[in-house]
Design an enzyme around this catalytic site. Structure first.
Site, PDB file in Angstrom:
ATOM      1  N   ARG A 190       0.847  -1.206   0.000  1.00 17.47           N
ATOM      2  CA  ARG A 190       0.000   0.000   0.000  1.00 17.47           C
ATOM      3  C   ARG A 190       0.878   1.250   0.000  1.00 17.47           C
ATOM      4  O   ARG A 190       0.529   2.279  -0.583  1.00 17.47           O
ATOM      5  CB  ARG A 190      -0.930  -0.023   1.229  1.00 17.47           C
ATOM      6  CG  ARG A 190      -1.719   1.261   1.374  1.00 17.47           C
ATOM      7  CD  ARG A 190      -2.927   1.212   2.299  1.00 17.47           C
ATOM      8  NE  ARG A 190      -2.872   0.242   3.364  1.00 17.47           N
ATOM      9  CZ  ARG A 190      -2.156   0.366   4.490  1.00 17.47           C
ATOM     10  NH1 ARG A 190      -1.401   1.424   4.692  1.00 17.47           N
ATOM     11  NH2 ARG A 190      -2.198  -0.576   5.410  1.00 17.47           N
TER      12      ARG A 190
ATOM     13  N   TYR B  45     -18.330  17.093 -13.019  1.00 15.32           N
ATOM     14  CA  TYR B  45     -18.819  15.720 -13.163  1.00 15.32           C
ATOM     15  C   TYR B  45     -19.829  15.429 -12.030  1.00 15.32           C
ATOM     16  O   TYR B  45     -19.604  15.820 -10.887  1.00 15.32           O
ATOM     17  CB  TYR B  45     -17.619  14.759 -13.110  1.00 15.32           C
ATOM     18  CG  TYR B  45     -18.000  13.322 -12.901  1.00 15.32           C
ATOM     19  CD1 TYR B  45     -18.894  12.691 -13.771  1.00 15.32           C
ATOM     20  CD2 TYR B  45     -17.505  12.589 -11.829  1.00 15.32           C
ATOM     21  CE1 TYR B  45     -19.267  11.368 -13.570  1.00 15.32           C
ATOM     22  CE2 TYR B  45     -17.868  11.264 -11.627  1.00 15.32           C
ATOM     23  CZ  TYR B  45     -18.755  10.662 -12.500  1.00 15.32           C
ATOM     24  OH  TYR B  45     -19.123   9.364 -12.290  1.00 15.32           O
TER      25      TYR B  45
ATOM     26  N   ASP C  21      -9.353  20.279 -12.249  1.00 13.01           N
ATOM     27  CA  ASP C  21      -9.606  18.970 -12.855  1.00 13.01           C
ATOM     28  C   ASP C  21      -9.292  19.101 -14.345  1.00 13.01           C
ATOM     29  O   ASP C  21      -9.998  19.796 -15.079  1.00 13.01           O
ATOM     30  CB  ASP C  21     -11.062  18.553 -12.616  1.00 13.01           C
ATOM     31  CG  ASP C  21     -11.333  17.122 -13.076  1.00 13.01           C
ATOM     32  OD1 ASP C  21     -10.692  16.685 -14.059  1.00 13.01           O
ATOM     33  OD2 ASP C  21     -12.184  16.455 -12.473  1.00 13.01           O
TER      34      ASP C  21
ATOM     35  N   LYS D 244      -9.923   8.127 -18.002  1.00 16.04           N
ATOM     36  CA  LYS D 244     -10.338   8.723 -19.271  1.00 16.04           C
ATOM     37  C   LYS D 244      -9.182   8.721 -20.276  1.00 16.04           C
ATOM     38  O   LYS D 244      -8.648   7.678 -20.557  1.00 16.04           O
ATOM     39  CB  LYS D 244     -10.898  10.123 -19.002  1.00 16.04           C
ATOM     40  CG  LYS D 244     -11.890  10.162 -17.837  1.00 16.04           C
ATOM     41  CD  LYS D 244     -13.111   9.298 -18.095  1.00 16.04           C
ATOM     42  CE  LYS D 244     -14.178   9.437 -17.046  1.00 16.04           C
ATOM     43  NZ  LYS D 244     -14.263   8.409 -16.042  1.00 16.04           N
TER      44      LYS D 244
HETATM   45  O1  P1T Z   1     -14.707   7.778 -12.580  1.00 12.21           O
HETATM   46  P1  P1T Z   1     -13.508   8.256 -11.805  1.00 12.21           P
HETATM   47  O2  P1T Z   1     -12.218   7.736 -12.296  1.00 12.21           O
HETATM   48  O3  P1T Z   1     -13.680   8.102 -10.323  1.00 12.21           O
HETATM   49  O4  P1T Z   1     -13.367   9.828 -12.085  1.00 12.21           O
HETATM   50  C1  P1T Z   1     -14.295  10.781 -11.695  1.00 12.21           C
HETATM   51  C2  P1T Z   1     -14.260  11.957 -12.634  1.00 12.21           C
HETATM   52  C3  P1T Z   1     -13.553  13.093 -12.255  1.00 12.21           C
HETATM   53  N1  P1T Z   1     -13.479  14.178 -13.066  1.00 12.21           N
HETATM   54  C4  P1T Z   1     -14.086  14.189 -14.261  1.00 12.21           C
HETATM   55  C5  P1T Z   1     -13.998  15.418 -15.112  1.00 12.21           C
HETATM   56  C6  P1T Z   1     -14.790  13.074 -14.710  1.00 12.21           C
HETATM   57  O5  P1T Z   1     -15.368  13.127 -15.930  1.00 12.21           O
HETATM   58  C7  P1T Z   1     -14.901  11.936 -13.878  1.00 12.21           C
HETATM   59  C8  P1T Z   1     -15.659  10.708 -14.289  1.00 12.21           C
HETATM   60  N2  P1T Z   1     -16.553  10.927 -15.346  1.00 12.21           N
HETATM   61  C9  P1T Z   1     -17.384   9.965 -15.895  1.00 12.21           C
HETATM   62  C10 P1T Z   1     -17.422   8.695 -15.468  1.00 12.21           C
HETATM   63  C11 P1T Z   1     -18.234  10.417 -17.001  1.00 12.21           C
HETATM   64  O6  P1T Z   1     -18.792   9.588 -17.753  1.00 12.21           O
HETATM   65  O7  P1T Z   1     -18.361  11.629 -17.170  1.00 12.21           O
END
Ligand code: P1T
Length: 379
Positions: A46, A98, A170, A195
Site C-alpha cells: 500500500r 462531473y 480537474d 479517461k
Molecule cells: O470515474 P472516476 O475515475 O472516479 O473519475 C471521476 C471523474 C472526475 N473528473 C471528471 C472530469 C470526470 O469526468 C470523472 C468521471 N466521469 C465519468 C465517469 C463520465 O462519464 O463523465
C-alpha cells in the site's frame, strides 16, 4: 524533453536486474527485509510499489509537476483533496462538474461539516465575490463536464495566490497534452486517469499532481493512510497508455473538430457545444489557454425523443458512461453521469433532457459521421 519523449521515457528505466525495457508489474503486497530495520526502501504494497512510482513520475512529468500521487479512481483522488481541509472550512467549486464530484462534495462531505459554494467560475469576479473568512480551496473543472464551459486558470490562480487559497484544477478533459494548469499557476491538478490518460476503457484510476512539497507530503500521507491505491497491473496499463497519449489526442481532436463542424450544419442539432468552434462563447479563451480543443462534444437536440432515438440507433458509438477511450461513446448526462445533480440545478446549466454528450474516439471519422447520419435517418 518534448512531450512525446517524456510520455515514452519519464519514470521508466530498464529493470536493473534483467534489463527489461517495459517496467515490470511488481505484484507483491510485501517486501523481504534484510534484517530488522534494514530494507531496500520498500516495506508494504500500500505504501510502496515501483510500478505505481513509475506511473506517478511519468504523469507528473507530463503535467510539468514535481510530484504525482496515484489513486484507485478519480473520485478517490478528489477525496484526498478534501483531506486538505477540515469541518468548518469552505470551498468554492465550479457549478458544473462531473456528477460524481457533486455527489461526493454536496451529498456526502457536506454532512462532515464542509461548506461548498457552487459558482459560475467562468467569470473570475464570481470567485472573488464568493470568498469567505473560512474559504480554503477553489476547485475548478475546465472544460466542464458536460457543458464544456471554460474557466480562466491564470485568473483564478492569481485570485487564489492573493487570498492564500489552494487552486485545484480537474484537467481530465484536456489532459496535459492540451493544457498544463500548473504552468498557469494552479497548485494541484487532478485527473480521472480512467479517461484519456489510460484511454482504452479498461482501467479506473486517478492522479493528483503538484509542485508543492507540503501538499505532496499531505497527499502521500493520505494515499497510504486511507489506502485508495491502484493495483500494480492498472498502473502498468496506464503507463503503457500514456506512451501514445499525444498521437491519440491529436486524432481525438481532429475527429471531434470534423464532427462538430458537420453537426453545426444539421438542423436537428439545435445547439452544438465544442470549444474549437468559433460559436463557443469562450472560443478566444480556449485558443489562449489550451493548445487544442479535445475530443468531447455536447449537442442539444431540442427534444428528449430525438435525443433518445439517436442514442438508441447509433451503432459505432457505444451508449455508455465514461469518456476518453479510443472507442467512441455517447451518453445522456441528465440520466447517466449527472443523475445525482438536482433537476433544477441541471436545467440552470443548460444540462437538459435533450442534451447528448459525444466522446469522439479515434476510428475513421467518415464512419463516425455516417453512423450519426444513419441514426438520424430513423427519426
Ligand atoms: O470515474 P472516476 O475515475 O472516479 O473519475 C471521476 C471523474 C472526475 N473528473 C471528471 C472530469 C470526470 O469526468 C470523472 C468521471 N466521469 C465519468 C465517469 C463520465 O462519464 O463523465
Amino acid at each position: 524533453m518534448g512531450f512525446q519523449t517524456d510520455a515514452i521515457h519519464a519514470g521508466q528505466n530498464p529493470d536493473p536486474v534483467t534489463g527489461a525495457v517495459s517496467t515490470p508489474i511488481y505484484m507483491t503486497s510485501t517486501y523481504a527485509q534484510d534484517e530488522l530495520g534494514v530494507h531496500k526502501g520498500y516495506e508494504y504494497g500500500r505504501t510502496h510499489n515501483l510500478t505505481r512510482q513509475s506511473l506517478e513520475k511519468n504523469i507528473a512529468t507530463l503535467e510539468k509537476g514535481k510530484y504525482g500521487i496515484a489513486f484507485s479512481s478519480g473520485l478517490s483522488a478528489e477525496n484526498a483533496v478534501l483531506g486538505l481541509v477540515k469541518a468548518g472550512d469552505h470551498l468554492i467549486v465550479s457549478n458544473n462538474v462531473y456528477g460524481g464530484t457533486y455527489r461526493l462534495f454536496e451529498l456526502i462531505m457536506k454532512d462532515y461539516g464542509l461548506d461548498f459554494s457552487w459558482i459560475d467560475t467562468s467569470n473570475p469576479k464570481n470567485v472573488e465575490n464568493a470568498i469567505k473568512e473560512n474559504t480554503k480551496i477553489v476547485y475548478i473543472e475546465t472544460p466542464t463536464n458536460p457543458m464544456l464551459n471554460l474557466t480562466d486558470i491564470r485568473a483564478i490562480s492569481k485570485i487564489c495566490k492573493d487570498n492564500n487559497l489552494i487552486c485545484v484544477v480537474d484537467n481530465t478533459f484536456m489532459t496535459p497534452y492540451f493544457q498544463n494548469p500548473l504552468v498557469a499557476g494552479a497548485d494541484v491538478v487532478i485527473h480521472s486517469t480512467t479517461k484519456y490518460l489510460n484511454g482504452h476503457c479498461d482501467v479506473v484510476g486517478g492522479m493528483l499532481i503538484t509542485n508543492d512539497d507540503k501538499l505532496h507530503e499531505r497527499f502521500r500521507y493520505l494515499q497510504n493512510a486511507v489506502g485508495a491505491i491502484p493495483s500494480p497491473f492498472d498502473c502498468w496499463l496506464t503507463l503503457r497508455a500514456t506512451k501514445t497519449l499525444a498521437v491519440r489526442m491529436k486524432q481525438h481532436q481532429e475527429n471531434a473538430m470534423k464532427i462538430a463542424e458537420y453537426l453545426q450544419t444539421q438542423s436537428y442539432a439545435k445547439k452544438v457545444i465544442y470549444p474549437g468552434l468559433p460559436s463557443h462563447p469562450q472560443y478566444e479563451l480556449a485558443k489562449k489557454q489550451m493548445s487544442g480543443f479535445g475530443g468531447m462534444i455536447s449537442v442539444d437536440f431540442g427534444e428528449f425523443e430525438t435525443a433518445k432515438k439517436i442514442m438508441n440507433n447509433i451503432k459505432v458509438f457505444t451508449l455508455a458512461e465514461s469518456l476518453g477511450g479510443v472507442e467512441s461513446l455517447v451518453c445522456h448526462p441528465a440520466s447517466m453521469t449527472h443523475a445525482s445533480v438536482p433537476k433544477e440545478e441541471r436545467e440552470k446549466l443548460g444540462l437538459t433532457e435533450s442534451l447528448v454528450r459525444f466522446s469522439v474516439g479515434i476510428e475513421d471519422v467518415e464512419d463516425l459521421i455516417a453512423d450519426i447520419e444513419q441514426a438520424v435517418k430513423k427519426l
